[in-house]
Design a protein around this motif. Structure first.
Motif, PDB file in Angstrom:
ATOM      1  N   ASN A  76     -13.017 120.168 -11.015  1.00 15.34           N
ATOM      2  CA  ASN A  76     -14.308 119.482 -10.962  1.00 15.34           C
ATOM      3  C   ASN A  76     -15.491 120.445 -10.914  1.00 15.34           C
ATOM      4  O   ASN A  76     -16.637 120.001 -10.977  1.00 15.34           O
ATOM      5  CB  ASN A  76     -14.359 118.558  -9.744  1.00 15.34           C
ATOM      6  CG  ASN A  76     -13.369 117.421  -9.854  1.00 15.34           C
ATOM      7  OD1 ASN A  76     -13.112 116.934 -10.950  1.00 15.34           O
ATOM      8  ND2 ASN A  76     -12.796 117.013  -8.721  1.00 15.34           N
ATOM      9  N   THR A  77     -15.233 121.758 -10.768  1.00 18.23           N
ATOM     10  CA  THR A  77     -16.319 122.741 -10.725  1.00 18.23           C
ATOM     11  C   THR A  77     -16.779 123.045 -12.146  1.00 18.23           C
ATOM     12  O   THR A  77     -15.990 123.495 -12.987  1.00 18.23           O
ATOM     13  CB  THR A  77     -15.849 124.040 -10.047  1.00 18.23           C
ATOM     14  OG1 THR A  77     -15.373 123.718  -8.732  1.00 18.23           O
ATOM     15  CG2 THR A  77     -17.004 125.026  -9.942  1.00 18.23           C
ATOM     16  N   LYS A  78     -18.048 122.779 -12.414  1.00 20.79           N
ATOM     17  CA  LYS A  78     -18.579 122.990 -13.760  1.00 20.79           C
ATOM     18  C   LYS A  78     -18.697 124.480 -14.049  1.00 20.79           C
ATOM     19  O   LYS A  78     -19.001 125.285 -13.168  1.00 20.79           O
ATOM     20  CB  LYS A  78     -19.942 122.319 -13.900  1.00 20.79           C
ATOM     21  CG  LYS A  78     -19.874 120.798 -13.817  1.00 20.79           C
ATOM     22  CD  LYS A  78     -21.242 120.182 -14.036  1.00 20.79           C
ATOM     23  CE  LYS A  78     -21.170 118.670 -13.995  1.00 20.79           C
ATOM     24  NZ  LYS A  78     -22.500 118.048 -14.227  1.00 20.79           N
ATOM     25  N   GLY A  79     -18.471 124.823 -15.313  1.00 23.64           N
ATOM     26  CA  GLY A  79     -18.595 126.206 -15.749  1.00 23.64           C
ATOM     27  C   GLY A  79     -17.284 126.957 -15.751  1.00 23.64           C
ATOM     28  O   GLY A  79     -17.191 128.034 -16.341  1.00 23.64           O
ATOM     29  N   THR A  80     -16.237 126.408 -15.099  1.00 21.50           N
ATOM     30  CA  THR A  80     -14.945 127.084 -15.082  1.00 21.50           C
ATOM     31  C   THR A  80     -14.149 126.695 -16.323  1.00 21.50           C
ATOM     32  O   THR A  80     -14.401 125.675 -16.965  1.00 21.50           O
ATOM     33  CB  THR A  80     -14.166 126.716 -13.820  1.00 21.50           C
ATOM     34  OG1 THR A  80     -13.968 125.289 -13.793  1.00 21.50           O
ATOM     35  CG2 THR A  80     -14.925 127.137 -12.572  1.00 21.50           C
ATOM     36  N   LEU A  81     -13.149 127.545 -16.637  1.00 19.39           N
ATOM     37  CA  LEU A  81     -12.322 127.285 -17.818  1.00 19.39           C
ATOM     38  C   LEU A  81     -11.535 126.002 -17.655  1.00 19.39           C
ATOM     39  O   LEU A  81     -11.388 125.219 -18.615  1.00 19.39           O
ATOM     40  CB  LEU A  81     -11.366 128.469 -18.043  1.00 19.39           C
ATOM     41  CG  LEU A  81     -10.391 128.329 -19.226  1.00 19.39           C
ATOM     42  CD1 LEU A  81     -11.150 128.151 -20.533  1.00 19.39           C
ATOM     43  CD2 LEU A  81      -9.459 129.517 -19.284  1.00 19.39           C
ATOM     44  N   ALA A  82     -11.020 125.758 -16.422  1.00 22.23           N
ATOM     45  CA  ALA A  82     -10.231 124.546 -16.201  1.00 22.23           C
ATOM     46  C   ALA A  82     -11.074 123.297 -16.429  1.00 22.23           C
ATOM     47  O   ALA A  82     -10.633 122.329 -17.056  1.00 22.23           O
ATOM     48  CB  ALA A  82      -9.660 124.554 -14.780  1.00 22.23           C
ATOM     49  N   ASN A  83     -12.345 123.322 -15.927  1.00 19.59           N
ATOM     50  CA  ASN A  83     -13.217 122.165 -16.121  1.00 19.59           C
ATOM     51  C   ASN A  83     -13.551 121.963 -17.591  1.00 19.59           C
ATOM     52  O   ASN A  83     -13.604 120.836 -18.081  1.00 19.59           O
ATOM     53  CB  ASN A  83     -14.495 122.352 -15.293  1.00 19.59           C
ATOM     54  CG  ASN A  83     -15.436 121.174 -15.407  1.00 19.59           C
ATOM     55  OD1 ASN A  83     -16.370 121.188 -16.218  1.00 19.59           O
ATOM     56  ND2 ASN A  83     -15.192 120.139 -14.609  1.00 19.59           N
ATOM     57  N   GLU A  84     -13.772 123.066 -18.303  1.00 14.32           N
ATOM     58  CA  GLU A  84     -14.054 122.948 -19.736  1.00 14.32           C
ATOM     59  C   GLU A  84     -12.842 122.421 -20.493  1.00 14.32           C
ATOM     60  O   GLU A  84     -12.982 121.637 -21.435  1.00 14.32           O
ATOM     61  CB  GLU A  84     -14.473 124.309 -20.292  1.00 14.32           C
ATOM     62  CG  GLU A  84     -15.841 124.786 -19.788  1.00 14.32           C
ATOM     63  CD  GLU A  84     -16.221 126.131 -20.379  1.00 14.32           C
ATOM     64  OE1 GLU A  84     -15.374 126.696 -21.104  1.00 14.32           O
ATOM     65  OE2 GLU A  84     -17.346 126.596 -20.115  1.00 14.32           O
ATOM     66  N   LEU A  85     -11.651 122.838 -20.081  1.00 15.61           N
ATOM     67  CA  LEU A  85     -10.450 122.330 -20.734  1.00 15.61           C
ATOM     68  C   LEU A  85     -10.310 120.830 -20.543  1.00 15.61           C
ATOM     69  O   LEU A  85      -9.812 120.118 -21.420  1.00 15.61           O
ATOM     70  CB  LEU A  85      -9.208 123.037 -20.186  1.00 15.61           C
ATOM     71  CG  LEU A  85      -9.021 124.508 -20.575  1.00 15.61           C
ATOM     72  CD1 LEU A  85      -7.809 125.086 -19.859  1.00 15.61           C
ATOM     73  CD2 LEU A  85      -8.854 124.647 -22.083  1.00 15.61           C
ATOM     74  N   VAL A  86     -10.747 120.339 -19.379  1.00 15.01           N
ATOM     75  CA  VAL A  86     -10.595 118.917 -19.083  1.00 15.01           C
ATOM     76  C   VAL A  86     -11.716 118.084 -19.677  1.00 15.01           C
ATOM     77  O   VAL A  86     -11.500 116.973 -20.165  1.00 15.01           O
ATOM     78  CB  VAL A  86     -10.505 118.703 -17.551  1.00 15.01           C
ATOM     79  CG1 VAL A  86     -10.449 117.229 -17.206  1.00 15.01           C
ATOM     80  CG2 VAL A  86      -9.258 119.397 -17.006  1.00 15.01           C
ATOM     81  N   THR A  87     -12.961 118.632 -19.671  1.00 16.51           N
ATOM     82  CA  THR A  87     -14.118 117.813 -20.028  1.00 16.51           C
ATOM     83  C   THR A  87     -14.701 118.142 -21.400  1.00 16.51           C
ATOM     84  O   THR A  87     -15.248 117.255 -22.069  1.00 16.51           O
ATOM     85  CB  THR A  87     -15.210 117.982 -18.968  1.00 16.51           C
ATOM     86  OG1 THR A  87     -15.573 119.374 -18.863  1.00 16.51           O
ATOM     87  CG2 THR A  87     -14.702 117.508 -17.602  1.00 16.51           C
ATOM     88  N   ASP A  88     -14.652 119.437 -21.840  1.00 16.78           N
ATOM     89  CA  ASP A  88     -15.290 119.848 -23.089  1.00 16.78           C
ATOM     90  C   ASP A  88     -14.344 119.586 -24.259  1.00 16.78           C
ATOM     91  O   ASP A  88     -13.264 120.187 -24.361  1.00 16.78           O
ATOM     92  CB  ASP A  88     -15.651 121.336 -23.029  1.00 16.78           C
ATOM     93  CG  ASP A  88     -16.641 121.713 -24.141  1.00 16.78           C
ATOM     94  OD1 ASP A  88     -16.802 120.904 -25.071  1.00 16.78           O
ATOM     95  OD2 ASP A  88     -17.220 122.805 -24.076  1.00 16.78           O
ATOM     96  N   THR A  89     -14.740 118.669 -25.133  1.00 15.13           N
ATOM     97  CA  THR A  89     -13.894 118.337 -26.286  1.00 15.13           C
ATOM     98  C   THR A  89     -13.867 119.455 -27.306  1.00 15.13           C
ATOM     99  O   THR A  89     -12.888 119.616 -28.038  1.00 15.13           O
ATOM    100  CB  THR A  89     -14.411 117.048 -26.944  1.00 15.13           C
ATOM    101  OG1 THR A  89     -15.792 117.234 -27.331  1.00 15.13           O
ATOM    102  CG2 THR A  89     -14.330 115.881 -25.976  1.00 15.13           C
TER     103      THR A  89
END
Length: 348
Positions: free
Chosen positions: A216-229
């Protein structure tokens, strides 16, 4: 009349007057209890069993005495009709859908008629109306129920006594746990293992919570993998390219395996050829391994070279001979003509 006689008459009159007053008071009291001097209406209830109800017993409504039982008589097929004298002032509270039942004044008191129920959607009762009845438990039925409950309680008590005895003697799993020290020790170990498993579960839950927080932390790779299409599409393309690369590598490995098999076969053929060359029974093996044969072969080749040179000299001498000169000239002319014809045919 003497004074004594007058006194006696006065005393007797006083006692008679007192008796009359007591009688009148008693009549009024009993009349008040029996509702003799109040306006009343008649209601009828038919029961299968009145359980000892008598005329003069009370009629209750919502815990308030409102009348008495006037008459009890048999009705129909072994039924009992009870006439109720109810105060007219309570008529407005009793509805036509009310029901009557036989109760008791206390646990072992006199029998009474209890009127209960009734809704405001129905009109109030009229004089002479018949109420619905509901059968109440008789004292015999109550005692039978109590007796059955006592028997059940006795059986439960005996079962519990037997269970406690088995536990004391160590029978069953619970008894073994309570009496056998080894089983108790194993049980303690199992509880410790469960406690450690619970601690591990707690740690795993904390790790999962931390991982979820990182997701749930924005800017991290994990968050981008989950949210950034966009990142997801790039990863999909990279995965497809990796899959193609893996397929190409698989084909290359297959080709290399085939080449390895070919090299293996070639090596086997070379080994076989080497064995044949090293075999002294074969001609090549003899030539390669037998020095005497090789020396004879070189001598033979030298002799052939010398013979070929002498033969060339003889042919040159024959061409110079006048007997064979014409034959060789004809061959030379024929060869020159054939060459000229082939050149002419090659020109357009």
């Amino acid at each position: 009349m003497s004074t004594e006689s007058t006194r006696r008459s006065v005393i007797v009159g006083i006692f008679v007057l007192a008796g009359i007053l007591i009688f009148v008071a008693g009549v009024f009291v009993l009349g008040g209890q029996q509702k003799r001097f109040t306006k009343s209406i008649k209601l009828i209830a038919v029961f299968k069993d009145v359980g000892g109800l008598k005329a003069g017993n009370n009629v209750w409504f919502s815990g308030v005495k409102i009348g008495t039982v006037k008459r009890i008589s048999f009705f129909g097929n072994a039924q009992v009709e009870v006439d109720l004298s109810v105060e007219q002032s309570s008529q407005q509270y009793i509805r036509k859908d009310a029901s009557a039942s036989i109760g008791s004044d206390g646990l072992i008191g006199n029998k009474i008629v209890v009127i209960a129920g009734g809704t405001t959607s129905h009109p109030e009762v009229d004089d002479g109306d018949r109420l619905k009845t509901s059968e109440a438990l008789s004292s015999d039925q109550i005692m039978a129920t109590l007796q059955e409950n006592n028997n059940n309680l006795l059986r439960v008590t005996n079962d519990f006594k037997e269970l406690v005895g088995n536990l004391k003697r160590g029978k069953g799993t619970v008894g073994a746990v309570l009496t056998d020290s080894m089983v108790a020790e194993n049980f303690k170990k199992a509880m410790k293992n469960l406690e450690r498993a619970s601690d591990n579960t707690t740690k795993i839950t904390g790790s999962v919570s931390q991982f979820a927080a990182r997701l749930n932390t924005k800017g991290t790779l994990a968050n981008e993998l989950v949210t950034d299409t966009t990142v997801f599409r790039r990863l999909s393309r990279s995965a497809a390219q990796l899959e193609n690369t893996a397929s190409s590598a698989s084909q290359t490995v297959g080709n290399m395996n085939k080449a390895s098999e070919t090299l293996t076969k070639t090596s086997e053929n070379l080994n076989k050829a080497s064995e044949k060359l090293n075999n002294t029974n074969s001609p090549l093996g003899v030539l390669l391994t037998d020095q005497e044969t090789a020396k004879n072969l070189r001598t033979t080749i030298n002799n052939l070279s010398q013979g070929s040179a002498l033969l060339n000299q003889d042919l040159k001498a024959a061409q110079s001979n006048f007997l064979l000169r014409g034959f060789f000239k004809k061959q030379n002319k024929a060869a020159a003509k054939a060459t000229a014809d082939s050149i002419a045919a090659a020109k357009p």
